[in-house]
Design a protein around this motif. Sequence first.
Motif, PDB file in Angstrom:
ATOM      1  N   UNK A 173     -24.886 -12.076  94.326  1.00 27.25           N
ATOM      2  CA  UNK A 173     -25.002 -12.348  95.758  1.00 27.25           C
ATOM      3  C   UNK A 173     -26.339 -11.829  96.279  1.00 27.25           C
ATOM      4  N   UNK A 174     -26.826 -12.448  97.306  1.00 31.21           N
ATOM      5  CA  UNK A 174     -28.053 -12.004  97.970  1.00 31.21           C
ATOM      6  C   UNK A 174     -27.752 -11.581  99.395  1.00 31.21           C
TER       7      UNK A 174
ATOM      8  N   UNK B 147     -17.117  -3.527  92.868  1.00 31.93           N
ATOM      9  CA  UNK B 147     -16.406  -4.093  94.017  1.00 31.93           C
ATOM     10  C   UNK B 147     -16.414  -5.613  93.975  1.00 31.93           C
ATOM     11  N   UNK B 148     -15.282  -6.197  94.354  1.00 30.84           N
ATOM     12  CA  UNK B 148     -15.198  -7.653  94.516  1.00 30.84           C
ATOM     13  C   UNK B 148     -16.387  -8.153  95.319  1.00 30.84           C
ATOM     14  N   UNK B 149     -17.066  -9.154  94.800  1.00 35.81           N
ATOM     15  CA  UNK B 149     -18.100  -9.808  95.596  1.00 35.81           C
ATOM     16  C   UNK B 149     -19.514  -9.365  95.268  1.00 35.81           C
ATOM     17  N   UNK B 150     -19.670  -8.266  94.535  1.00 33.33           N
ATOM     18  CA  UNK B 150     -21.025  -7.798  94.236  1.00 33.33           C
ATOM     19  C   UNK B 150     -21.598  -8.369  92.940  1.00 33.33           C
TER      20      UNK B 150
ATOM     21  N   UNK C 203     -28.402  -7.295  96.636  1.00 34.58           N
ATOM     22  CA  UNK C 203     -27.739  -6.273  97.443  1.00 34.58           C
ATOM     23  C   UNK C 203     -27.960  -4.870  96.903  1.00 34.58           C
TER      24      UNK C 203
ATOM     25  N   UNK D  59     -15.285 -15.343  86.807  1.00 36.80           N
ATOM     26  CA  UNK D  59     -15.494 -15.163  88.256  1.00 36.80           C
ATOM     27  C   UNK D  59     -14.352 -14.313  88.784  1.00 36.80           C
ATOM     28  N   UNK D  60     -14.440 -13.950  90.062  1.00 39.11           N
ATOM     29  CA  UNK D  60     -13.343 -13.242  90.739  1.00 39.11           C
ATOM     30  C   UNK D  60     -12.895 -12.022  89.974  1.00 39.11           C
ATOM     31  N   UNK D  61     -11.584 -11.883  89.831  1.00 39.35           N
ATOM     32  CA  UNK D  61     -11.000 -10.713  89.210  1.00 39.35           C
ATOM     33  C   UNK D  61     -11.430 -10.547  87.753  1.00 39.35           C
TER      34      UNK D  61
ATOM     35  N   UNK E 296     -23.071  -1.931 100.570  1.00 42.91           N
ATOM     36  CA  UNK E 296     -22.217  -2.856  99.827  1.00 42.91           C
ATOM     37  C   UNK E 296     -21.317  -2.202  98.785  1.00 42.91           C
ATOM     38  N   UNK E 297     -21.313  -0.868  98.706  1.00 42.74           N
ATOM     39  CA  UNK E 297     -20.495  -0.233  97.678  1.00 42.74           C
ATOM     40  C   UNK E 297     -21.113  -0.418  96.301  1.00 42.74           C
TER      41      UNK E 297
ATOM     42  N   UNK F 109     -21.083 -12.356  91.285  1.00 39.92           N
ATOM     43  CA  UNK F 109     -20.374 -13.598  91.606  1.00 39.92           C
ATOM     44  C   UNK F 109     -19.853 -14.311  90.364  1.00 39.92           C
TER      45      UNK F 109
ATOM     46  N   UNK G  21     -27.445 -17.056  99.795  1.00 42.74           N
ATOM     47  CA  UNK G  21     -26.537 -15.987  99.392  1.00 42.74           C
ATOM     48  C   UNK G  21     -26.351 -15.821  97.899  1.00 42.74           C
ATOM     49  N   UNK G  22     -27.061 -16.611  97.058  1.00 39.85           N
ATOM     50  CA  UNK G  22     -26.796 -16.593  95.615  1.00 39.85           C
ATOM     51  C   UNK G  22     -28.074 -16.761  94.808  1.00 39.85           C
TER      52      UNK G  22
END
Lengths: 468, 468
Positions: free
Chosen positions: B211-212, B166-169, B134, B188-190, B161-162, B171, B108-109
């Motif tokens: 992310x993958x 977007x959060x998560x696109x 993605x 990371x994150x926000x 995936x938007x 990492x 996934x990464x």
Amino acid sequence: MMDIAALKRDLDGIKVDDHPAIVQQKSRDFYWYSPVLKAQLDHIKGDLIVTPKNEAEVIRVLAACHRHGVPVTPRGSGTGNYGQAMPLSGGVVLNLAEMNEIKTIASGRVVTGPGAILADIDKATRAHSGQELRLSPSTYNTASIGGFIAGGSGGVGSINFGGLRDFGNVLRLRVVTMEAEPKAIELTGEDLHKVTHAYGTNGIITEVEMPLTAAYEWVDVIVGFDTFMGAARYGNALACQDGILTKLITPIAAPVPQLYFKRHQKFLREGQSICVVMVAKHGLDAFLAFTRRAGGEVILNAATATDEDKKGLPPAYELAWNHTTLRALRVDPSITYLQSLYPFPNQLALVEKMDAMFPGEVFSHLEFVRLDGNITCFGLPLVKFTTEARLDQIIRLHEENGCPIFNPHRYTLEEGGMKQTDEIQLAFKRETDPQGLLNPGKMIAWENPDYDYRSGRTFLFKGPQRAS
Amino acid sequence: MMDIAALKRDLDGIKVDDHPAIVQQKSRDFYWYSPVLKAQLDHIKGDLIVTPKNEAEVIRVLAACHRHGVPVTPRGSGTGNYGQAMPLSGGVVLNLAEMNEIKTIASGRVVTGPGAILADIDKATRAHSGQELRLSPSTYNTASIGGFIAGGSGGVGSINFGGLRDFGNVLRLRVVTMEAEPKAIELTGEDLHKVTHAYGTNGIITEVEMPLTAAYEWVDVIVGFDTFMGAARYGNALACQDGILTKLITPIAAPVPQLYFKRHQKFLREGQSICVVMVAKHGLDAFLAFTRRAGGEVILNAATATDEDKKGLPPAYELAWNHTTLRALRVDPSITYLQSLYPFPNQLALVEKMDAMFPGEVFSHLEFVRLDGNITCFGLPLVKFTTEARLDQIIRLHEENGCPIFNPHRYTLEEGGMKQTDEIQLAFKRETDPQGLLNPGKMIAWENPDYDYRSGRTFLFKGPQRAS
């Protein structure tokens, strides 16, 4: 009278079992989740359990049953909740559990026998190429793929891929017809609708080809909220995060977790509602950032919890879908449930309205899904059962408020579904089961074409019209 | 005056280039898609191209430039369309192309340097574990991951995936600050929002973690329709099919494909509008069944087309997103484009209205995406350019009708985006680039805090306030 003795002789070489305890066990599913079905189906029992090893044996069994006029009700693992695999007219229960071969794994696809257990398929596809099934019920560890396709509709993963009825979520099915000389038919594309969610009334599934998706490591997380609507709104907003890969988003109202999730009680405050989530491990940072911003309190994060905290905890999906009901029933046998839909785009307003309507009697439990391209939620609310009349009234109040109920207290396809004839499945049954010997009594359109769905009366199968 | 000679001495051992042709080439992107930007930016040129090999060299470059008061504009492959990487105040163009290491691939990464080319990343992740990024722009084969994050927003894959915001696109990002002693910061994150789509105005990205998702075999399909709205409705309905895995859904109005897709002309009827699709090979049956039911005519299916038919055809994604514009521009230099959004749930009605408004002048081109959990579409309509005033009028008519325009004829973050100050990015720039030396002129909020976005006047950067 069915001549079961003669049938048995014709099945020489195929595994059969008529030990009364086995026959009773294999004639049942989780119909007892419903007090209504429990009363109606408790006496149901087949005459013979037949366990074919391959399609050739399935063909032999169907030919013999056709010759003897013996009904055949197919069965996977018996994890259904509405008597899908219960033989209303007796006869043969066709146990497909031993046709569980995992035959081919390729990019995006797996081919198996109908009896393969979902968790076993995933174990193989993960090891082969880091893939897994798109959808599974909460009975993942015991349910068969054929039973899921014939008797289920969606579950864990529906937040990404919708339901089994959607184009692309089943790739190919091979089914055998109930005729003097049974034929094997291959179905793809639009034709799949003929047999998915038909309870085996119009053909016996002997091989399935399912799509696969990436098998990432899923982290179980429980997020706490002061109010149920807090959990519901959070679940909806999380489901709308296109970049955060989840597999399960399940808001559950207090006091359900406190009362029925025995092993999780230590994490829960009184009155706290929860949202149970499965999130891809590589997206955990993003998920936690979103959750913090959304005001959720992470009360369990399996990625960071101590081994002692996690000891004995069931996986998140065994708190969700119909396992929520199961956990409640184990503690309080007077609990039953409903299956509702809160249509997009008004899902949250409808959830709030219905949640407030039956205090102390109905406890909200939602499952967020994609449905026709939109995010919305189904409900599997728990109901403190009093009488059938009251249960019907609760159902009516949902429907009058715009929340369709897929009634889990009915054993027919139509009453548990869209309450109308499925012309495609009916036409296919005319081709594949002209004598009506496959799982009799489950398709109202076959048994009583004049049945009036608006009558408000439950369809009760009177038994097949056959010489007896 | 910047003392470039002194700077060069301080950069001893690091690759620099001041050959005028190279400097000009590396100071440009695809700004010439816009006749407006072409006029404004044609003269823009850096003083020196600096090509660091690693983060330590980036830190040395930034420290030296800070010391000498020399602006630094980071650059990936220069595939932006709005001058994202063009050095408005001259100085150093920081060419990150050689920091292209693919460092770690996991479930996934993927971790890479900022200069890694998207197609190269996918080649490595596919070979490693059947995974891929993605999201990617249509410049997949040349664009760098750092440039995509700093200057892009979404593209192929956004239907699942938007967008990058977007959060998560994204990492994790590692960025280096522009100070006397540059620091490396992990986000990371926000915190990622601080630097994504900031054109490198507030930090130099030196490492990315993305992310993958599953890398399935994608089949290019073109579906034909008699009308553009037929193609648009089909695209919307296909995007709403939760079980059909696609990666690109691109309706394009006639006569765009006939005039500009030279190699596809043999497949097209006059007046035929099309929908370009990338669909997972294992879902092709379901896709074709859906397409048949939806009344689409498959005019090219790469899975079944002959080698002769496919010879010389570009991949589907090189007909889509901004490659549609590129193909038109190659044939007709008077073509330019817009970037519009048709907000959910009224996207189809808005598309129909805008499509009818400018006959012979604006040609519809849509890209279906997920946006905040819903299916909707962006537009990249082609525009037959006449005057800047008329272009502004077309933009105004879109906005008055409820279709926001992300103006590709402006080089600032704000005018090309939400037309308001991004307080988070501004605050971060105060920390990371207190002297305002990173990509000067691109963040209006920094250059002119009093700028009035409602004035209707284009922000034109006057150059940094520095001793000269």
